[in-house]
Design a protein around this motif. Structure first.
Motif, PDB file in Angstrom:
ATOM      1  N   LYS A  57      -4.562  14.501  -8.599  1.00  0.00           N
ATOM      2  CA  LYS A  57      -3.139  14.244  -8.812  1.00  0.00           C
ATOM      3  C   LYS A  57      -2.549  13.293  -7.786  1.00  0.00           C
ATOM      4  CE  LYS A  57       1.337  16.578  -9.305  1.00  0.00           C
ATOM      5  NZ  LYS A  57       2.022  17.902  -9.307  1.00  0.00           N
ATOM      6  N   ARG A  58      -2.944  13.407  -6.518  1.00  0.00           N
ATOM      7  CA  ARG A  58      -2.310  12.627  -5.443  1.00  0.00           C
ATOM      8  C   ARG A  58      -2.335  11.131  -5.739  1.00  0.00           C
ATOM      9  NH1 ARG A  58      -4.307  11.974   0.867  1.00  0.00           N
ATOM     10  NH2 ARG A  58      -2.530  10.719   1.545  1.00  0.00           N
ATOM     11  N   PHE A  59      -3.426  10.646  -6.329  1.00  0.00           N
ATOM     12  CA  PHE A  59      -3.541   9.219  -6.610  1.00  0.00           C
ATOM     13  C   PHE A  59      -3.566   8.931  -8.111  1.00  0.00           C
ATOM     14  CE2 PHE A  59      -5.498   9.684  -2.347  1.00  0.00           C
ATOM     15  CZ  PHE A  59      -4.572   8.927  -1.643  1.00  0.00           C
ATOM     16  N   GLY A  60      -2.852   9.768  -8.859  1.00  0.00           N
ATOM     17  CA  GLY A  60      -2.638   9.506 -10.280  1.00  0.00           C
ATOM     18  C   GLY A  60      -3.874   9.547 -11.136  1.00  0.00           C
ATOM     19  N   GLY A  61      -4.920  10.246 -10.692  1.00  0.00           N
ATOM     20  CA  GLY A  61      -6.136  10.355 -11.484  1.00  0.00           C
ATOM     21  C   GLY A  61      -7.082   9.186 -11.339  1.00  0.00           C
ATOM     22  N   LYS A  62      -6.683   8.152 -10.574  1.00  0.00           N
ATOM     23  CA  LYS A  62      -7.562   6.983 -10.414  1.00  0.00           C
ATOM     24  C   LYS A  62      -8.670   7.263  -9.411  1.00  0.00           C
ATOM     25  CE  LYS A  62      -7.572   2.065  -9.239  1.00  0.00           C
ATOM     26  NZ  LYS A  62      -6.776   0.885  -8.827  1.00  0.00           N
ATOM     27  N   TRP A  63      -8.323   7.947  -8.326  1.00  0.00           N
ATOM     28  CA  TRP A  63      -9.282   8.240  -7.269  1.00  0.00           C
ATOM     29  C   TRP A  63      -9.370   9.749  -7.056  1.00  0.00           C
ATOM     30  CZ3 TRP A  63     -11.292   3.696  -6.480  1.00  0.00           C
ATOM     31  CH2 TRP A  63     -10.494   2.553  -6.367  1.00  0.00           C
ATOM     32  N   MET A  64     -10.527  10.198  -6.582  1.00  0.00           N
ATOM     33  CA  MET A  64     -10.629  11.569  -6.111  1.00  0.00           C
ATOM     34  C   MET A  64     -10.349  11.588  -4.617  1.00  0.00           C
ATOM     35  SD  MET A  64     -13.588  14.391  -5.714  1.00  0.00           S
ATOM     36  CE  MET A  64     -13.382  14.406  -3.938  1.00  0.00           C
ATOM     37  N   ASP A  65      -9.411  12.411  -4.213  1.00  0.00           N
ATOM     38  CA  ASP A  65      -9.014  12.518  -2.817  1.00  0.00           C
ATOM     39  C   ASP A  65     -10.013  13.406  -2.075  1.00  0.00           C
ATOM     40  OD1 ASP A  65      -7.659  12.539  -0.431  1.00  0.00           O
ATOM     41  OD2 ASP A  65      -6.055  13.877  -1.103  1.00  0.00           O
ATOM     42  N   THR A  66     -10.711  12.844  -1.091  1.00  0.00           N
ATOM     43  CA  THR A  66     -11.674  13.637  -0.320  1.00  0.00           C
ATOM     44  C   THR A  66     -10.994  14.469   0.754  1.00  0.00           C
ATOM     45  OG1 THR A  66     -12.064  11.947   1.379  1.00  0.00           O
ATOM     46  CG2 THR A  66     -13.404  11.822  -0.635  1.00  0.00           C
ATOM     47  N   GLY A  67      -9.742  14.110   1.103  1.00  0.00           N
ATOM     48  CA  GLY A  67      -9.061  14.788   2.195  1.00  0.00           C
ATOM     49  C   GLY A  67      -9.453  14.267   3.559  1.00  0.00           C
TER      50      GLY A  67
ATOM     51  N   ASP B 102      -4.336   3.231   0.934  1.00  0.00           N
ATOM     52  CA  ASP B 102      -3.141   3.698   1.630  1.00  0.00           C
ATOM     53  C   ASP B 102      -2.537   4.874   0.872  1.00  0.00           C
ATOM     54  OD1 ASP B 102      -1.733   2.644  -0.556  1.00  0.00           O
ATOM     55  OD2 ASP B 102      -1.118   0.834   0.514  1.00  0.00           O
ATOM     56  N   ASP B 103      -1.379   5.338   1.298  1.00  0.00           N
ATOM     57  CA  ASP B 103      -0.787   6.525   0.681  1.00  0.00           C
ATOM     58  C   ASP B 103      -0.306   6.278  -0.743  1.00  0.00           C
ATOM     59  OD1 ASP B 103      -1.302   7.999   2.919  1.00  0.00           O
ATOM     60  OD2 ASP B 103       0.717   7.861   3.752  1.00  0.00           O
ATOM     61  N   ASP B 104      -0.244   5.007  -1.153  1.00  0.00           N
ATOM     62  CA  ASP B 104       0.127   4.671  -2.526  1.00  0.00           C
ATOM     63  C   ASP B 104      -1.091   4.444  -3.406  1.00  0.00           C
ATOM     64  OD1 ASP B 104       2.911   4.767  -2.012  1.00  0.00           O
ATOM     65  OD2 ASP B 104       2.835   2.750  -1.147  1.00  0.00           O
ATOM     66  N   GLY B 105      -2.287   4.627  -2.850  1.00  0.00           N
ATOM     67  CA  GLY B 105      -3.502   4.454  -3.634  1.00  0.00           C
ATOM     68  C   GLY B 105      -4.011   3.033  -3.714  1.00  0.00           C
ATOM     69  N   LYS B 106      -3.471   2.124  -2.904  1.00  0.00           N
ATOM     70  CA  LYS B 106      -3.916   0.733  -2.910  1.00  0.00           C
ATOM     71  C   LYS B 106      -4.981   0.538  -1.841  1.00  0.00           C
ATOM     72  CE  LYS B 106       0.581  -1.000  -4.482  1.00  0.00           C
ATOM     73  NZ  LYS B 106       1.749  -1.856  -4.143  1.00  0.00           N
ATOM     74  N   GLU B 107      -6.046  -0.178  -2.216  1.00  0.00           N
ATOM     75  CA  GLU B 107      -7.116  -0.408  -1.259  1.00  0.00           C
ATOM     76  C   GLU B 107      -6.623  -1.203  -0.063  1.00  0.00           C
ATOM     77  OE1 GLU B 107     -11.336  -0.971  -2.259  1.00  0.00           O
ATOM     78  OE2 GLU B 107     -10.621  -1.255  -4.320  1.00  0.00           O
ATOM     79  N   VAL B 108      -7.131  -0.863   1.097  1.00  0.00           N
ATOM     80  CA  VAL B 108      -6.741  -1.535   2.338  1.00  0.00           C
ATOM     81  C   VAL B 108      -7.872  -2.458   2.770  1.00  0.00           C
ATOM     82  CG1 VAL B 108      -5.278   0.399   3.032  1.00  0.00           C
ATOM     83  CG2 VAL B 108      -7.656   0.315   3.808  1.00  0.00           C
ATOM     84  N   PRO B 109      -7.593  -3.447   3.605  1.00  0.00           N
ATOM     85  CA  PRO B 109      -8.640  -4.370   4.061  1.00  0.00           C
ATOM     86  C   PRO B 109      -9.717  -3.655   4.869  1.00  0.00           C
ATOM     87  CG  PRO B 109      -6.442  -5.263   4.503  1.00  0.00           C
ATOM     88  CD  PRO B 109      -6.250  -3.836   4.093  1.00  0.00           C
ATOM     89  N   LYS B 110     -10.883  -4.265   4.935  1.00  0.00           N
ATOM     90  CA  LYS B 110     -11.974  -3.725   5.744  1.00  0.00           C
ATOM     91  C   LYS B 110     -11.497  -3.539   7.183  1.00  0.00           C
ATOM     92  CE  LYS B 110     -15.321  -4.037   2.586  1.00  0.00           C
ATOM     93  NZ  LYS B 110     -16.038  -2.879   2.050  1.00  0.00           N
TER      94      LYS B 110
ATOM     95  N   THR C  42      -9.534  -1.210   8.225  1.00  0.00           N
ATOM     96  CA  THR C  42      -8.202  -0.606   8.291  1.00  0.00           C
ATOM     97  C   THR C  42      -8.294   0.885   7.986  1.00  0.00           C
ATOM     98  OG1 THR C  42      -7.204  -2.678   7.549  1.00  0.00           O
ATOM     99  CG2 THR C  42      -5.846  -0.691   7.388  1.00  0.00           C
ATOM    100  N   MET C  43      -7.627   1.690   8.809  1.00  0.00           N
ATOM    101  CA  MET C  43      -7.602   3.131   8.587  1.00  0.00           C
ATOM    102  C   MET C  43      -6.839   3.478   7.321  1.00  0.00           C
ATOM    103  SD  MET C  43      -8.958   5.429  10.675  1.00  0.00           S
ATOM    104  CE  MET C  43      -7.793   6.765  10.402  1.00  0.00           C
ATOM    105  N   GLY C  44      -7.302   4.511   6.635  1.00  0.00           N
ATOM    106  CA  GLY C  44      -6.601   4.984   5.451  1.00  0.00           C
ATOM    107  C   GLY C  44      -7.232   6.246   4.912  1.00  0.00           C
ATOM    108  N   ASN C  45      -6.901   6.572   3.685  1.00  0.00           N
ATOM    109  CA  ASN C  45      -7.435   7.755   3.009  1.00  0.00           C
ATOM    110  C   ASN C  45      -8.765   7.401   2.346  1.00  0.00           C
ATOM    111  OD1 ASN C  45      -4.855   9.448   3.234  1.00  0.00           O
ATOM    112  ND2 ASN C  45      -4.118   7.637   2.147  1.00  0.00           N
ATOM    113  N   ILE C  46      -9.787   8.178   2.608  1.00  0.00           N
ATOM    114  CA  ILE C  46     -11.078   7.937   1.968  1.00  0.00           C
ATOM    115  C   ILE C  46     -11.078   8.626   0.605  1.00  0.00           C
ATOM    116  CG2 ILE C  46     -13.570   8.099   2.156  1.00  0.00           C
ATOM    117  CD1 ILE C  46     -13.303   8.283   5.141  1.00  0.00           C
ATOM    118  N   VAL C  47     -11.343   7.835  -0.437  1.00  0.00           N
ATOM    119  CA  VAL C  47     -11.318   8.344  -1.803  1.00  0.00           C
ATOM    120  C   VAL C  47     -12.614   7.947  -2.497  1.00  0.00           C
ATOM    121  CG1 VAL C  47      -8.797   8.261  -1.948  1.00  0.00           C
ATOM    122  CG2 VAL C  47     -10.144   6.274  -2.665  1.00  0.00           C
ATOM    123  N   LEU C  48     -12.823   8.516  -3.674  1.00  0.00           N
ATOM    124  CA  LEU C  48     -14.005   8.223  -4.475  1.00  0.00           C
ATOM    125  C   LEU C  48     -13.587   7.762  -5.857  1.00  0.00           C
ATOM    126  CD1 LEU C  48     -16.119  11.404  -3.624  1.00  0.00           C
ATOM    127  CD2 LEU C  48     -16.311   9.153  -2.558  1.00  0.00           C
ATOM    128  N   GLY C  49     -14.254   6.713  -6.348  1.00  0.00           N
ATOM    129  CA  GLY C  49     -14.040   6.301  -7.722  1.00  0.00           C
ATOM    130  C   GLY C  49     -14.740   7.248  -8.680  1.00  0.00           C
TER     131      GLY C  49
END
Length: 703
Positions: free
Chosen positions: A517-527, A476-484, A486-493
């Motif tokens: 930066k968007r997710f505090g360095g934990k995830w890479m934001d694919t956009g 989600d927009d706070d960087g927390k994983e969402v359930p299978k 569920t729509m959200g932001n696709i990121v990469l570890g």
């Protein structure tokens, strides 16, 4: 029951990346073998920010050109065909063996060395603004990249579509020792396109002046010396001179983390953003992907990647991937239609016994538009001309289920047994697919080689499952994983797979701000936005900024487009958000009809109430009543795209938002990579007509 081999391979690549990638690195030749595959560290930026950093095979040394060319000749495969050039626009054909390719590349590299190109220098490859290809699709384009890499230098392809001022920016960003270009392009109905005005104009505008401009003089148009520019060279002439004098260049190994190439992404605003591809990780990761995902194993296999050498797809699967494998690559100068017709792809597949065709959904849509009954494909199929074709791979934009199903049916009928249509998802940043359906079990280590491997089934609308090294999540927009599901932001570890970038060219801070930066360095934001379903299939629905917020509900434009495209009368659709005083926004669609109107009967921008109701019923049924459309504009030739086939939703959204407040002539932000700028003006007039028709309807309803 044991898990599927693709899942096992992916799991191991994340669980033990050191062992996984060390094993696959052994498939290549290293001038200095790496002692380890992965090194993790912390990068400290000038502004006091720190973030995780990683490097692949950090103490190894490698030559990509050696692995693409020399290695195969030394192994006794010099007589195998490396490149098949097909140019229907010029009526030319050519086959180049690996031995011939080696001669071409080592002589050109020797000539470039005499022109001052050295290890670490940047050489820029460029074309003219109206031409689709950043350099014409001629063998010299591949020779150039391989020769630059042979010297340990860095090639930087600049997309077509940039005017002189934009090219000047890229010259200043890359600071190239030399520019390599051709005298002209040849593009279908446009004919011969002179590159000289753009190159000359860009150099005049740039504060940095490259010392050399090396021009491949084509028969269709030859340049005279450029005005006010020293250092122009005739490409063929310097090669001929080097050849006669026995000038050759041996491969220069570079450190694994040195740059192989820089590719500029097609951003719409700001300064150029150069994605850096590192030599070692690129070679290892790409060599695995071409064999594992595409099942191009080596000599005898043929891949036809119908892209451009200037796009990342062309870098990876016209040039480097097939040659790393020792396979045959088809270099095609033409279009899917009009050069000469919509059957050209299928005839090339037949003639050259192609095993894998890689193209964009846009190309297949164009083919179906010109040949709606697939008559030309059926003709080739009736001759069993497609029996070698194991797969059609699609990328560059989302593939709607209808196009996947249509071509899967045709492959079931005419292709090789078990042939598939495989959608896959990747970006300039990733360098290779982040998702797909592998046609082949991975090579050793990950599971017993005797494991039976049947690819995962195609699920139309999805982009397959994650590829080795890519840890794909949805948050989600706070960087927390969402359930299978569920729509959200696709990121990469982190770390990303070896083919992916680790920074931007000479701009670590922008890399952090733009991707981490968007997710505090934990995830890479694919956009990108989408979901992962219960089976692990990845559904890439749209760009993150194409999510529409309707009465506090988030909807993907891609999902709504998918429902609209299930209507039998609609060939193409683009959905944007239109401001609404009650709901905030409502989905608004632009649609192309399958059957164009008669020239004598102008098509209204507003569809009939019955047509609108039938389309809206599909949206309500498949998405939900809350996603009901706020309007439809119908027409032809009004959905603008980039040269790589991506729909420019932002342009249409701006037109609609301006129209809502009566600003029909307001300037919109059209990126320089637009395929045809005139389409934007067609869209503007359809928007103007639609809102005019709406105003007249509302006026009548008040009477």
């Amino acid at each position: 029951m044991a898990s599927h081999p693709q899942d096992k391979t992916h799991s191991l690549s994340l669980r033990d990346p050191e062992a996984f990638w060390s094993h696959h690195a052994q498939a290549l030749h290293w001038h200095k073998p790496p002692s380890k595959s992965l090194h993790r560290s912390t990068k400290h930026l000038a502004n006091g920010v720190s973030h995780e950093h990683w490097s692949w095979f950090p103490d190894g040394e490698i030559s990509t050109t050696y692995n693409c060319v020399d290695r195969h000749v030394l192994a006794g495969n010099g007589d195998n065909v490396a490149i098949i050039w097909e140019s229907p626009v010029t009526g030319s054909k050519q086959k180049i063996t690996y031995s011939q390719l080696l001669e071409e590349v080592e002589v050109l590299a020797g000539a470039l060395r005499e022109e001052g190109v050295r290890k670490g220098d940047v050489v820029l490859i460029y074309s003219e603004a109206d031409c689709k290809n950043p350099v014409p699709m001629v063998p010299a384009a591949l020779y150039a990249a391989l020769a630059v890499a042979r010297l340990g230098a860095v090639h930087a392809a600049v997309f077509g579509g940039f005017a002189a001022a934009s090219l000047a920016q890229r010259i200043e960003a890359a600071r190239p020792r030399a520019i390599m270009t051709a005298s002209c392009g040849v593009e279908g109905s446009k004919g011969v396109i002179d590159y000289k005005p753009l190159v000359e104009g860009a150099i005049a505008k740039s504060s940095f002046k490259p010392s050399k401009v090396i021009v491949w003089q084509r028969d269709q148009l030859r340049w005279a010396p450029m005005q006010k520019l020293e250092g122009q060279r005739n490409w063929q002439r310097i090669v001929k001179s080097a050849w006669s004098r026995g000038i050759r260049a041996k491969p220069v190994p570079v450190k694994s983390n040195d740059s192989l190439y820089v590719i500029y992404t097609s951003g719409t605003t700001g300064l150029p953003k150069g994605v850096v591809r590192e030599a070692g990780g690129h070679a290892v990761g790409l060599n695995l992907s071409i064999k594992y995902l595409f099942d191009i194993k080596g000599p005898g296999d043929v891949i036809f990647c119908a892209s451009d050498v200037g796009w990342v797809v062309g870098h990876s699967y016209i040039l480097y991937g097939p040659l790393l494998a020792g396979a045959t690559t088809i270099l095609y100068e033409g279009k899917p239609i009009g050069t000469p017709d919509a059957g050209i792809f299928w005839r090339l597949v037949e003639e050259h016994k192609v095993n894998v065709l890689f193209t964009a959904p846009t190309a297949l849509r164009a083919i179906r538009k010109d040949d709606p009954d697939s008559r030309l494909l059926e003709q080739v199929g009736a001759r069993q001309g497609l029996r070698h074709l194991r797969a059609i791979f699609l990328a560059g934009e989302r593939s709607e289920p209808s196009i996947v199903r249509a071509y899967q049916d045709l492959l079931d009928k005419h292709g090789a047994p078990g042939s598939m249509v495989v959608d896959n998802w990747w970006t300039s940043e990733s360098g290779s697919p982040m998702s797909g359906l592998s046609l082949r079990s991975a090579i050793g280590l990950d599971h017993d080689s005797r494991d039976a491997h049947r690819p995962f089934p195609v699920k139309p609308g999805s982009a397959g499952k994650a590829m080795p090294g890519f840890d794909v999540r949805v948050v989600d927009d706070d960087g927390k994983e969402v359930p299978k599901g569920t729509m959200g932001n696709i990121v990469l570890g982190l770390p990303l797979a070896p083919t992916a970038f680790t920074t931007l060219y000479q701009d670590d801070e922008r890399f952090y701000k733009g991707y981490l930066k968007r997710f505090g360095g934990k995830w890479m934001d694919t956009g990108d936005a989408g979901m992962i379903d219960e089976s692990g299939y990845i559904h890439v629905m749209s760009r993150s900024d194409d999510i529409i917020n309707v009465a506090a509900h988030r909807f993907s434009t891609g999902a709504i487009e998918q429902s609209i495209l299930s209507h039998p009368s609609i060939a193409e659709a683009c959905v944007v958000g239109i401001p609404d005083s009650l709901k905030g926004h409502m989905p608004f669609a632009f649609v192309h009809l399958r059957t164009p109107p008669s020239p004598s009967t102008p098509l209204p921008a507003t569809p009939s109430p019955e047509f609108f109701a039938s389309v809206n019923a599909l949206v309500r049924e498949q998405i939900g009543a809350i996603a009901s459309l706020g309007g439809i504009i119908q027409g032809q030739g009004m959905i603008p795209k980039t040269r790589s086939g991506k729909t420019l939703r932002r342009v249409l959204r701006e037109l609609v938002e301006n129209a809502v407040v009566g600003r029909f002539d307001a300037k919109v932000n059209v990126p320089p990579t637009v395929e045809d700028g005139e389409i934007v003006e067609v869209a503007r007039e359809r928007v103007r007509k639609y809102f005019g028709e709406r105003e007249r309807r509302q006026g009548r309803s008040k009477l």
